[in-house]
Scaffold this active site. Structure first.
Site, mmCIF file in Angstrom:
data_model
loop_
_atom_site.group_PDB
_atom_site.id
_atom_site.type_symbol
_atom_site.label_atom_id
_atom_site.label_comp_id
_atom_site.label_asym_id
_atom_site.label_seq_id
_atom_site.Cartn_x
_atom_site.Cartn_y
_atom_site.Cartn_z
ATOM 1 C CG ASN A 95 -0.303 -0.126 2.485
ATOM 2 O OD1 ASN A 95 0.887 -0.267 2.646
ATOM 3 N ND2 ASN A 95 -1.164 0.330 3.469
ATOM 4 C CG ASP A 306 0.503 -3.986 10.689
ATOM 5 O OD1 ASP A 306 0.706 -3.688 9.671
ATOM 6 O OD2 ASP A 306 -1.068 -3.864 10.807
HETATM 7 O O1 DOR Z 1 -3.157 -0.365 11.262
HETATM 8 C C1 DOR Z 1 -2.865 -0.435 10.249
HETATM 9 N N1 DOR Z 1 -2.061 0.270 9.502
HETATM 10 N N2 DOR Z 1 -3.383 -1.818 9.631
HETATM 11 C C2 DOR Z 1 -3.289 -1.808 8.257
HETATM 12 O O2 DOR Z 1 -3.661 -3.035 7.945
HETATM 13 C C3 DOR Z 1 -2.709 -0.762 7.516
HETATM 14 C C4 DOR Z 1 -1.636 0.022 8.139
HETATM 15 C C5 DOR Z 1 -1.137 1.178 7.478
HETATM 16 O O3 DOR Z 1 -0.858 0.945 6.458
HETATM 17 O O4 DOR Z 1 -1.128 2.058 8.069
#
Ligand code: DOR
Length: 431
Positions: A95, A306
Site C-alpha cells: 500500500n 505490522d
Molecule cells: O493499522 C494498520 N495500519 N493496519 C493496516 O492494515 C494498514 C496499516 C497502514 O498501512 O497504516
C-alpha cells in the site's frame, strides 16, 4: 577472509533445536560453525556473554511507505529501524503510492533496498490492481520481478469471486496470499473494538465478528483452491479457533499476530490515545489471551510487527480521524519477551516464530544459523532495562503506544551477511 567469532552467548537456533551456551564462527559472510569453544585465532571477537544469539529476526509484515509517503518513512529509515529492532529481513506491504501492483514498483523497492537499507527487504505485491479488490495483478510478472507474496493489506478483498481467482493464480505461481481479514460492511465506521470500551468512549465500534466472518470465508476459499492462505494480524479468539480447526482439516493456512495484539487490550484506547489505534483494533482481554494461546500452541505461526508509520500531525487529531497503525520494530523484542517471562513461550519457541517460521511462509533462505547460510545474526540482552523514546529511534515516525514506557530486554548487536550493521552503543554502523 574475514573471520568473526561470537563468543559465549546462549545460542538459540530453532531450525536445529539448539539452545545452549556456545560460539558462532562467521567466515566470508556465512555461518562457518556453531560449537563449544571455537578457537579465536585470527578472529574479530564479539563477546556475547549474557546475551541470546539468534538468527537475524524476520518480520513478514511491515509498511516502509516508499515510494510515495517518504515523510512517514522510507526504505532507508525503515531499514535502519528494522535492524535496531533486531530484524535483518523484512517484507513490505504493497500500500505505497503508487501501489506495488506493477513490476516497475517492485523493481524500484528492491533497488532502493539494495542501496539504502541495512536490512534485507522483500516486496509483497498487491493482489488486485490499485488495492481496489476488482482486477487481479499480473502475478507472474510480479514474481519474476521479486515479489514474495500477494496482499491487499490495509484493505479486504470483499468480492469472494475475485478472492477465489486471486488464490487460484497465486497457487499457480507458488506464492501465499496474505489477507487483511475484516468485513468492511461490519467494520462500518468502527475505530475501536466494539464492546464496553467503545460504549464508554462513545466511539463507533468494530466488532470481533468482522474478522471472524472474513477468516471463515477465506479458509473456505483456501480449501477450494488449495492455495497457501496467510492470515495477517489475527486479533480475535474466534479467528484463532477457526484457523486451528482448518489446520486440523488439512487446509494450507498460516497466520501471524502482532506484538500489540499480544500485549495490549482495547483499554489502551480509553484515554483516546491515537497511538493505540490500528486495524484490526486492540481487542478484549479474552481475545488477547486466545492469541497468546494460539501463538503458544503453534496455531499462529509468526510474530509480525505490522510496523505502520504515520506522521505526528496525522496522529495528533480526533480519534475518528487518525489513520490506523503504529510503529513496531524497535519495541517488538522487549514487548514479546513478556511472553517468555510469563512462561507462555520458551525462548527457543519465541525465536522460532520470529525467524524460521516467517522464512518458511515466504520461502526465504534466512532464519537459521545452519553452517553455509548468510550470517544474519541478532544478539539480544533479555535483561537490559531501558526506556523507549521513539525520538531516539530510527523510524521517521513516532506513533507508538510505548512512548516513555520502561522496557526489559534489548537488541544489542546485529550482523547482516556477516557485517555488523547495528550496535546499541554505537548505533547504525552502515552508511
Ligand atoms: O493499522 C494498520 N495500519 N493496519 C493496516 O492494515 C494498514 C496499516 C497502514 O498501512 O497504516
Amino acid at each position: 577472509m574475514k573471520r568473526v567469532l561470537i563468543q559465549g552467548g546462549r545460542v538459540l537456533d530453532p531450525q536445529s533445536g539448539r539452545d545452549e551456551v556456545c560460539d558462532v564462527l562467521v567466515e566470508g559472510g556465512k555461518i562457518a560453525a556453531v560449537d563449544r569453544e571455537i578457537a579465536a585465532e585470527g578472529c574479530e571477537v564479539i563477546d556475547a556473554g549474557g546475551c541470546w544469539v539468534t538468527p537475524g529476526l524476520i518480520d513478514l509484515h511491515t509498511h516502509l511507505r516508499e515510494p510515495g509517503q517518504e515523510y512517514k518513512e522510507d526504505i532507508a529509515s525503515g531499514g535502519r529501524s528494522a535492524v535496531a529492532g533486531g530484524f535483518t529481513t523484512v517484507a513490505c506491504m504493497a500500500n505505497t503510492h503508487p501501489v506495488n501492483d506493477d513490476p516497475s514498483v517492485t523493481d524500484y523497492i528492491l533497488d532502493r533496498a539494495l542501496h539504502d537499507s541495512p536490512a534485507r527487504v522483500f516486496p509483497i505485491a498487491a493482489a488486485t490492481q490499485g488495492l481496489k479488490g476488482e482486477l487481479m495483478t499480473e502475478m507472474h510478472a510480479l514474481v519474476a520481478a521479486g515479489a514474495v507474496a500477494f496482499s491487499d493489506d490495509g484493505k479486504t478483498i470483499m468480492d469472494a469471486g475475485v478472492m477465489r481467482r486471486v488464490l487460484d493464480y497465486a497457487h499457480g505461481v507458488g506464492r501465499p496470499v496474505i489477507v487483511h481479514a475484516e468485513d468492511c460492511t461490519l467494520v462500518g465506521e468502527g475505530v475501536v473494538n466494539e464492546g464496553l470500551v467503545s460504549t464508554r468512549l462513545g466511539l463507533p465500534g468494530n466488532p470481533a465478528t468482522a474478522e471472524v466472518i472474513q477468516v471463515a470465508r477465506d479458509l473456505h476459499l483456501a480449501e477450494l483452491t488449495g492455495c497457501h492462505l496467510h492470515v495477517a494480524h489475527v486479533s480475535t479468539a474466534g479467528a484463532v479457533d477457526l484457523i486451528r480447526a482448518a489446520r486440523d482439516r488439512g487446509i494450507f493456512v498460516t497466520a501471524e499476530v502482532t506484538p500489540h495484539h499480544l500485549a495490549l487490550t482495547d483499554e489502551a484506547t480509553l484515554n483516546f490515545d491515537t497511538n493505540a489505534k490500528m486495524a484490526p483494533p486492540l481487542r478484549s482481554a479474552e481475545d488477547r489471551d486466545a492469541c497468546r494461546r494460539g501463538l503458544a500452541d503453534g496455531t499462529l505461526d509468526a510474530v509480525a510487527t505490522d510496523h505502520a508509520p504515520h506522521a505526528v500531525q496525522e496522529k495528533d487529531v480526533e480519534f475518528t480521524k487518525a489513520p490506523p497503525g503504529i510503529i513496531g520494530f524497535e519495541t517488538a523484542i522487549p514487548v514479546v519477551l513478556d511472553l517468555v517471562r510469563e512462561g507462555i513461550l520458551s525462548p527457543l519457541e519465541l525465536i522460532r516464530r520470529m525467524t524460521i517460521n516467517p522464512a518458511r511462509i515466504l520461502h526465504l533462505e534466512y532464519g537459521t544459523l545452519t553452517p553455509g547460510v548468510p550470517a544474519d545474526i541478532t544478539l539480544i540482552d533479555p535483561e537490559k532495562s531501558w526506556v523507549y523514546d521513539p525520538a531516539k529511534g530510527y523510524s521517521k515516525s513516532r506513533n507508538s503506544p510505548w512512548t516513555g514506557k520502561p522496557m526489559q530486554g534489548r537488541v544489542v548487536s546485529v550482523l547482516v551477511g556477516g557485517e555488523p550493521v547495528y550496535d546499541v552503543e554505537r548505533g547504525i554502523l552502515t552508511p
